[in-house]
Write an enzyme that holds these catalytic residues in place. Structure first.
Site, PDB file in Angstrom:
ATOM      1  N   GLU A  62     -42.583  83.982  21.470  1.00  0.00           N
ATOM      2  CA  GLU A  62     -42.370  85.134  22.353  1.00  0.00           C
ATOM      3  C   GLU A  62     -42.990  86.421  21.829  1.00  0.00           C
ATOM      4  O   GLU A  62     -43.044  86.635  20.619  1.00  0.00           O
ATOM      5  CB  GLU A  62     -40.859  85.364  22.540  1.00  0.00           C
ATOM      6  CG  GLU A  62     -40.197  84.332  23.403  1.00  0.00           C
ATOM      7  CD  GLU A  62     -38.773  84.689  23.789  1.00  0.00           C
ATOM      8  OE1 GLU A  62     -38.299  85.806  23.450  1.00  0.00           O
ATOM      9  OE2 GLU A  62     -38.134  83.851  24.432  1.00  0.00           O
ATOM     10  N   ASP A 103     -40.537  75.237  22.449  1.00  0.00           N
ATOM     11  CA  ASP A 103     -40.289  76.668  22.249  1.00  0.00           C
ATOM     12  C   ASP A 103     -39.846  76.901  20.812  1.00  0.00           C
ATOM     13  O   ASP A 103     -38.965  76.189  20.304  1.00  0.00           O
ATOM     14  CB  ASP A 103     -39.163  77.098  23.205  1.00  0.00           C
ATOM     15  CG  ASP A 103     -39.371  78.481  23.769  1.00  0.00           C
ATOM     16  OD1 ASP A 103     -40.360  79.141  23.397  1.00  0.00           O
ATOM     17  OD2 ASP A 103     -38.546  78.905  24.604  1.00  0.00           O
ATOM     18  N   LYS A 158     -44.618  77.338  21.977  1.00  0.00           N
ATOM     19  CA  LYS A 158     -44.605  78.670  22.600  1.00  0.00           C
ATOM     20  C   LYS A 158     -43.847  79.621  21.705  1.00  0.00           C
ATOM     21  O   LYS A 158     -42.827  79.232  21.110  1.00  0.00           O
ATOM     22  CB  LYS A 158     -43.928  78.605  23.978  1.00  0.00           C
ATOM     23  CG  LYS A 158     -43.816  79.979  24.641  1.00  0.00           C
ATOM     24  CD  LYS A 158     -43.371  79.895  26.086  1.00  0.00           C
ATOM     25  CE  LYS A 158     -41.876  79.856  26.278  1.00  0.00           C
ATOM     26  NZ  LYS A 158     -41.138  81.002  25.673  1.00  0.00           N
ATOM     27  N   GLU A 204     -42.982  87.067  32.142  1.00  0.00           N
ATOM     28  CA  GLU A 204     -41.602  86.983  32.665  1.00  0.00           C
ATOM     29  C   GLU A 204     -41.104  88.342  33.150  1.00  0.00           C
ATOM     30  O   GLU A 204     -41.195  89.345  32.424  1.00  0.00           O
ATOM     31  CB  GLU A 204     -40.668  86.423  31.574  1.00  0.00           C
ATOM     32  CG  GLU A 204     -39.212  86.345  32.037  1.00  0.00           C
ATOM     33  CD  GLU A 204     -38.318  85.473  31.173  1.00  0.00           C
ATOM     34  OE1 GLU A 204     -38.825  84.799  30.253  1.00  0.00           O
ATOM     35  OE2 GLU A 204     -37.094  85.480  31.426  1.00  0.00           O
ATOM     36  N   ASP A 220     -36.027  77.610  24.733  1.00  0.00           N
ATOM     37  CA  ASP A 220     -34.832  78.002  23.972  1.00  0.00           C
ATOM     38  C   ASP A 220     -33.748  78.506  24.924  1.00  0.00           C
ATOM     39  O   ASP A 220     -32.634  78.811  24.501  1.00  0.00           O
ATOM     40  CB  ASP A 220     -35.168  79.014  22.872  1.00  0.00           C
ATOM     41  CG  ASP A 220     -35.655  80.339  23.416  1.00  0.00           C
ATOM     42  OD1 ASP A 220     -35.875  80.456  24.638  1.00  0.00           O
ATOM     43  OD2 ASP A 220     -35.818  81.279  22.611  1.00  0.00           O
ATOM     44  N   SER A 221     -34.055  78.542  26.233  1.00  0.00           N
ATOM     45  CA  SER A 221     -33.006  78.783  27.233  1.00  0.00           C
ATOM     46  C   SER A 221     -31.944  77.689  27.138  1.00  0.00           C
ATOM     47  O   SER A 221     -30.821  77.856  27.630  1.00  0.00           O
ATOM     48  CB  SER A 221     -33.598  78.810  28.644  1.00  0.00           C
ATOM     49  OG  SER A 221     -34.479  77.717  28.849  1.00  0.00           O
TER      50      SER A 221
HETATM   51  O1  KIV Z   1     -36.800  79.328  27.217  1.00  0.00           O
HETATM   52  C1  KIV Z   1     -37.251  79.304  28.376  1.00  0.00           C
HETATM   53  O2  KIV Z   1     -36.749  78.621  29.257  1.00  0.00           O
HETATM   54  C2  KIV Z   1     -38.414  80.141  28.663  1.00  0.00           C
HETATM   55  C3  KIV Z   1     -38.901  80.170  30.071  1.00  0.00           C
HETATM   56  C4  KIV Z   1     -38.007  80.975  30.888  1.00  0.00           C
HETATM   57  C5  KIV Z   1     -40.305  80.618  30.151  1.00  0.00           C
HETATM   58  O3  KIV Z   1     -38.937  80.771  27.785  1.00  0.00           O
END
Ligand code: KIV
Length: 311
Positions: free
Chosen positions: A131, A99, A129, A198, A60-61
């Protein structure tokens, strides 16, 4: 290669079997480092594939590095799905992790399972994934029970960065480190296949990972984790401006792209582009016939519209 030297480069894509969860567990057990990178579209996925990484995260970055939002909070499921579908088209061998964006899993187990299934069905990712610990542990358990492998994420969790005091290292006090360890243990206990750690001091990570059985993937967590992940745009230097301490830039692609587009602009303005190599040719007889047509004195735009090709 000289005798005794060992190549650390992955074999070409066609020679690699697709990454699997048992293989990841094997890599952790044997101490073979796991390489993970984010990707958000077909070109970045193709680069990850060609470079032989083991896992690709459609992170989600993307909210920040691709969509230009100030944080990860605004990105929606629909946006993540568009990006994930494009990534899938560029990947063959790495394990693909989707994510789950903020708001897609916290409210209930049902919502979490529904959205995890959407990510898997619509993008083709094999795992998801989510969080943090706390309520996310319950959500992870529900998703895993529904048959979807889940990766946990502890330490700095950007979706809840405000509550954590901002984008800063976590687990720096003994109390915070205990909480981080407990979250990781809980995620492992409900069946997460791996955990991202992280922005955590290397010594804290080191103490934690030796007590975990699942593979751990670090980002700003030091060298002790089973693998490392970096954001594609950060490691390539596509992102500009302030970088987190843990980012290592392996290229300066932003500068290369700006220079190339500037050169293109200069060549257009100075009539140096296009060159003869960049234009199509036409049969001289066809050209002469077309010119003859244009040169007719009686040609008006209305007639041109009605014109039939000559026999
Ligand atoms: O969204 C993302 O890129 C992440 C990584 C930094 C692990 O969660």
């Amino acid at each position: 290669m000289s005798s005794g030297a060992r190549s650390h480069t992955a074999p070409p894509s066609g020679d690699r079997p697709p990454m699997s969860l048992p293989r990841l567990a094997e890599m952790k057990a044997s101490g073979e480092p796991i390489v993970m990178v984010t990707a958000y579209d077909y070109p970045s996925a193709s680069v990850a594939e060609a470079a032989g990484v083991d896992m690709v995260l459609v992170g989600d970055s993307a909210a920040m590095v691709v969509l230009g939002y100030p944080g990860t909070e605004p990105v929606s499921m629909d946006e993540m799905i568009v990006l994930g579908k494009a990534v899938r088209r560029g990947l063959k061998t790495p394990l693909m992790v989707g994510d789950m964006p903020m708001g897609s899993y916290e409210a209930s187990n049902e919502l979490a399972v529904q959205n995890a299934q959407r990510l898997v069905k619509e993008t083709g990712c094999q795992t998801v994934k989510l969080e943090a610990g706390g309520i996310s542990v319950e959500r992870a358990r529900a998703i895993i029970r529904a048959g979807i492998p889940v990766m946990g994420h502890v330490g700095l969790t950007p979706q809840t960065a405000t509550a954590l005091g901002g984008y800063k290292a976590q687990g720096k006090t003994a109390k915070d480190a205990v909480k981080l360890f407990e979250d990781a243990l809980a995620l492992q206990a409900v069946g997460c296949f791996a955990i991202v750690i992280e922005a955590v001091p290397a010594a804290i990570t080191d103490a934690i990972v030796s007590r975990l059985e699942v593979p751990t993937i670090g980002i700003g967590a030091g060298p002790s984790t089973s693998g490392q992940v970096l954001v594609f745009h950060d490691l390539l230097g596509i992102t500009t401006g302030h970088m987190a301490k843990f980012v290592k830039r392996y290229a300066n692609v932003h500068e290369t792209m700006v220079e190339a587009v500037e050169r293109y602009g200069d060549e257009v303005r100075s009539h140096h582009f296009p060159e003869p190599d960049h234009v199509y040719s036409v049969d001289p007889a066809e050209l002469a016939q077309f010119r003859g047509y244009l040169d007719q004195e009686s040609l008006t735009s209305a007639k041109a519209w009605e014109w039939e090709p000559l026999p």
